[in-house]
Design an enzyme around this catalytic site. Structure first.
Site, PDB file in Angstrom:
ATOM      1  CD  GLU A  42      45.392  90.611  34.293  1.00  0.00           C
ATOM      2  OE1 GLU A  42      45.845  90.041  33.271  1.00  0.00           O
ATOM      3  OE2 GLU A  42      45.130  89.713  35.279  1.00  0.00           O
TER       4      GLU A  42
ATOM      5  CD  GLU B 106      37.918  80.028  33.272  1.00  0.00           C
ATOM      6  OE1 GLU B 106      38.063  80.756  33.835  1.00  0.00           O
ATOM      7  OE2 GLU B 106      37.485  79.472  32.449  1.00  0.00           O
TER       8      GLU B 106
ATOM      9  CD1 TRP C 270      53.909  83.890  32.798  1.00  0.00           C
ATOM     10  CD2 TRP C 270      53.885  84.239  34.941  1.00  0.00           C
ATOM     11  NE1 TRP C 270      53.634  84.692  33.147  1.00  0.00           N
ATOM     12  CE2 TRP C 270      53.875  85.462  34.531  1.00  0.00           C
ATOM     13  CE3 TRP C 270      53.509  84.165  36.416  1.00  0.00           C
ATOM     14  CZ2 TRP C 270      53.659  86.506  34.450  1.00  0.00           C
ATOM     15  CZ3 TRP C 270      52.785  85.623  36.476  1.00  0.00           C
ATOM     16  CH2 TRP C 270      52.822  86.297  35.763  1.00  0.00           C
TER      17      TRP C 270
ATOM     18  CB  CYS D 244      43.586  84.973  36.850  1.00  0.00           C
ATOM     19  SG  CYS D 244      42.521  83.895  37.908  1.00  0.00           S
TER      20      CYS D 244
ATOM     21  CE  LYS E 140      52.294  76.060  25.736  1.00  0.00           C
ATOM     22  NZ  LYS E 140      54.070  76.535  26.357  1.00  0.00           N
TER      23      LYS E 140
HETATM   24  P1  NAD Z   1      50.182  84.262  27.985  1.00  0.00           P
HETATM   25  O1  NAD Z   1      48.831  84.250  27.707  1.00  0.00           O
HETATM   26  O2  NAD Z   1      51.280  84.809  27.261  1.00  0.00           O
HETATM   27  O3  NAD Z   1      51.047  82.223  27.897  1.00  0.00           O
HETATM   28  C1  NAD Z   1      50.154  81.695  28.585  1.00  0.00           C
HETATM   29  C2  NAD Z   1      50.596  80.244  28.057  1.00  0.00           C
HETATM   30  O4  NAD Z   1      50.068  80.803  26.280  1.00  0.00           O
HETATM   31  C3  NAD Z   1      52.229  80.223  27.606  1.00  0.00           C
HETATM   32  O5  NAD Z   1      52.101  78.498  28.207  1.00  0.00           O
HETATM   33  C4  NAD Z   1      52.193  80.169  26.480  1.00  0.00           C
HETATM   34  O6  NAD Z   1      53.806  79.944  26.504  1.00  0.00           O
HETATM   35  C5  NAD Z   1      51.024  80.107  25.885  1.00  0.00           C
HETATM   36  N1  NAD Z   1      51.282  80.687  24.545  1.00  0.00           N
HETATM   37  C6  NAD Z   1      51.744  82.096  24.031  1.00  0.00           C
HETATM   38  N2  NAD Z   1      50.993  82.335  22.915  1.00  0.00           N
HETATM   39  C7  NAD Z   1      50.936  81.273  22.237  1.00  0.00           C
HETATM   40  C8  NAD Z   1      49.855  80.383  21.162  1.00  0.00           C
HETATM   41  N3  NAD Z   1      50.148  82.188  20.026  1.00  0.00           N
HETATM   42  N4  NAD Z   1      49.018  79.925  21.002  1.00  0.00           N
HETATM   43  C9  NAD Z   1      48.712  79.055  21.734  1.00  0.00           C
HETATM   44  N5  NAD Z   1      49.276  79.295  23.733  1.00  0.00           N
HETATM   45  C10 NAD Z   1      50.009  80.287  23.920  1.00  0.00           C
HETATM   46  O7  NAD Z   1      49.850  84.611  29.994  1.00  0.00           O
HETATM   47  P2  NAD Z   1      50.561  84.194  30.979  1.00  0.00           P
HETATM   48  O8  NAD Z   1      51.435  85.609  30.764  1.00  0.00           O
HETATM   49  O9  NAD Z   1      51.827  83.175  31.185  1.00  0.00           O
HETATM   50  O10 NAD Z   1      50.056  84.286  31.974  1.00  0.00           O
HETATM   51  C11 NAD Z   1      49.457  85.437  32.604  1.00  0.00           C
HETATM   52  C12 NAD Z   1      47.808  85.896  32.236  1.00  0.00           C
HETATM   53  O11 NAD Z   1      46.964  84.995  32.631  1.00  0.00           O
HETATM   54  C13 NAD Z   1      46.992  86.990  33.304  1.00  0.00           C
HETATM   55  O12 NAD Z   1      46.473  87.773  32.097  1.00  0.00           O
HETATM   56  C14 NAD Z   1      46.138  86.399  33.623  1.00  0.00           C
HETATM   57  O13 NAD Z   1      44.687  87.678  34.123  1.00  0.00           O
HETATM   58  C15 NAD Z   1      46.357  85.043  33.272  1.00  0.00           C
HETATM   59  N6  NAD Z   1      44.936  84.258  34.313  1.00  0.00           N
HETATM   60  C16 NAD Z   1      43.578  83.807  33.863  1.00  0.00           C
HETATM   61  C17 NAD Z   1      42.961  82.853  35.126  1.00  0.00           C
HETATM   62  C18 NAD Z   1      41.756  82.761  34.858  1.00  0.00           C
HETATM   63  O14 NAD Z   1      41.202  81.632  35.312  1.00  0.00           O
HETATM   64  N7  NAD Z   1      41.261  83.546  34.174  1.00  0.00           N
HETATM   65  C19 NAD Z   1      44.595  82.582  36.098  1.00  0.00           C
HETATM   66  C20 NAD Z   1      45.517  82.872  35.625  1.00  0.00           C
HETATM   67  C21 NAD Z   1      45.749  83.919  35.134  1.00  0.00           C
END
Ligand code: NAD
Length: 468
Positions: free
Chosen positions: A371, A240, A143, A274, A167
């Site tokens: 984090e 990522e 998000w 991130c 998605k």
């Molecule tokens: P999240 O892991 O909660 O959710 C990310 C996505 O995964 C959402 O679309 C969610 O619906 C989906 N999801 C959740 N459970 C799942 C499952 N079991 N199987 C498949 N899909 C599933 O992450 P978030 O809270 O939305 O994002 C924040 C995190 O993202 C932070 O840790 C941030 O550092 C990381 N991030 C990393 C990068 C990078 O390039 N390394 C970039 C942006 C954000």
């Protein structure tokens, strides 16, 4: 209220079930998004596989489609920026940068071609090494950058010859759904789909038998679950994940200038980046002056609704994230950290948290080792640069890091000693076109961006021909 539609097999798709999306600056619902059904998911995957057979072989068509999608998107950047701010919270200027970045990514990947190498080509044998697209890709986004991350995955997949199902996060599906609507006609049916739903939909998309690559950006916890699911079917993964980037400040810096750079790269997007700076190591000699300079900037920052042109820092994107930031700050203070600025939620609706600077830490507090993903910066004093480097590296994370110094050459000798996929000197989060991004340790598997990112969506194929 505008009805956002999914894009399935090239057509708009709605559902009976939907879920609400909030504006984090008010906490009020602004729209609803379709909850994709299992039948719709199956239709999406069938269309993705059906299209793959021709799409994979037609690089000129893929290039033309990406260029057309870029032009269509370009004509809607203002509209998309408003949607991003409304659902995610960042200031409108940052949302506009995000939308423009998405256009640039589509244009950049349109120019890339898969490499082909010749190992031998003589009168007896011809050996050529090709890269072949993997098949339908599940592109799952978080998000914090609802449009940019989805667009980058879509562009990489199409350039590689894969079809893609995007998605978005259930917190921020609207910009991505609208993106699908805007670019839908640029692609043949099934090449590009956008579906919305909760975490369960993400899990079903990953486990779907037709998915061949999972390109995921999000938390480490979810990344591990996806890796486990992928292993059952030996699907390829590209993860990522989270970061806990350290900034190591040397004793020769111009303090006000470095405080500006550190602050900008820690608090942009309300710290929900991130590769934001998430901990600072500062030499004892300048420690107090640097902490005060950072605290001054935190107190002066204008916090507010991202749609207000004066706002510099918006709200956190959801209540869960604000609760986590609150918990980590309270924990640090409980174990002895000094609150120099911020440290509370202002008394107003929405998911705001004051820009916060913490000092007097020993480096073992949760706010330093985990984090925080929010507007909080812990500053840790060091005596010896060797200790600072060791402490910066003493982490499960390895996404980014930076060195700040008045002597760039000195910085360049320290940079390779930091264990991170990207190390900057005198900046952080700086990217030029085609620059890769990857995480060491728990911060990821694989690479995004540039030709390196493209290869991750392909398999190697050697063709060895004995000539008659
Ligand atoms: P999240 O892991 O909660 O959710 C990310 C996505 O995964 C959402 O679309 C969610 O619906 C989906 N999801 C959740 N459970 C799942 C499952 N079991 N199987 C498949 N899909 C599933 O992450 P978030 O809270 O939305 O994002 C924040 C995190 O993202 C932070 O840790 C941030 O550092 C990381 N991030 C990393 C990068 C990078 O390039 N390394 C970039 C942006 C954000």
């Amino acid at each position: 209220m505008y009805e956002f539609t999914m894009t399935i097999a090239g057509s708009p798709a709605t559902t009976v079930e939907s879920f609400e999306v909030d504006n984090p600056a008010t906490g009020a619902a602004i729209a609803s998004a379709p909850e994709c059904t299992i039948d719709q998911l199956n239709d999406t995957m069938d269309a993705a596989l059906g299209c793959f057979e021709t799409w994979r072989k037609d690089q000129p068509a893929r290039r033309a489609a990406l260029e057309r999608a870029a032009s269509l998107l370009d004509a809607h950047v203002d509209e998309l920026a408003e949607i991003i701010t409304a659902e995610q919270g960042k200031p409108l200027s940052e949302s506009l940068d995000e939308a423009r970045g998405a256009v640039s990514d589509l244009r950049y990947f349109a120019t890339l071609q898969l490499p082909e190498d010749t190992l031998q080509n003589d009168t007896e044998v011809s050996v050529r090494v090709h890269r072949r697209p993997l098949g339908p890709v599940a592109a799952i986004a978080p998000w914090n950058y609802p449009l940019a991350i989805a667009a980058a995955k879509l562009a990489t997949a199409c350039a590689a010859g894969c079809t893609v199902v995007v998605k978005p996060s259930p917190y921020t599906p609207l910009a991505c759904l609208r993106f699908g609507e805007i670019v839908r006609d640029a692609f043949p049916a099934g090449a590009v789909s956008v579906i919305s739903g909760g975490d369960r939909l993400g899990a079903m998309l990953c486990a779907h038998p037709l998915t061949r690559l999972i390109s995921f950006t999000g938390s480490i916890e979810t990344g591990k679950q996806i890796a486990a699911v992928a292993a059952l079917d030996l699907k390829r993964i590209e993860l990522e994940l989270g970061g806990n980037d350290a900034a190591v400040v040397l004793d020769d810096v111009d303090i006000p200038r470095v405080a500006d750079g550190l602050f900008a790269n820690a608090f942009a997007n309300c710290g929900q980046v991130c590769d934001a700076i998430k901990r600072v190591y500062a030499p004892e000699r300048i420690y107090h002056e640097l902490v005060d300079a950072l605290a001054d900037r935190a107190r002066a920052a204008r916090v507010g609704d991202g749609s207000d042109a004066h706002t510099e820092i918006g709200p956190l994107t959801n209540e869960q994230q604000r609760n986590r930031v609150t918990e980590l700050v309270n924990d640090a203070v409980r174990v002895g950290a000094r609150l120099v600025a911020g440290g509370r939620s202002p008394d107003r609706p929405g998911y705001f948290y004051e820009p916060t600077v913490l000092a007097g830490l020993d480096g073992h507090e949760r706010i330093v080792t985990e984090e925080q993903f929010g507007p909080v910066l812990p500053v840790i004093a060091y005596h010896d640069i060797g200790d600072a480097i060791r402490n910066a590296n003493d982490s499960r994370f390895g996404l980014g890091a930076s060195v700040w110094t008045g002597d760039a050459e000195r910085g360049a000798t320290i940079a390779p000693q930091l264990e991170a996929g990207t190390v900057w000197v005198n900046t952080h989060q700086g990217y030029v076109t085609g620059q890769p991004s990857s995480g060491m340790k728990w911060s990821g598997i694989g690479t995004e961006g540039g030709p390196w990112g493209l290869l991750g969506f392909t398999a190697t194929q050697a063709i060895h021909v004995v000539l008659n």
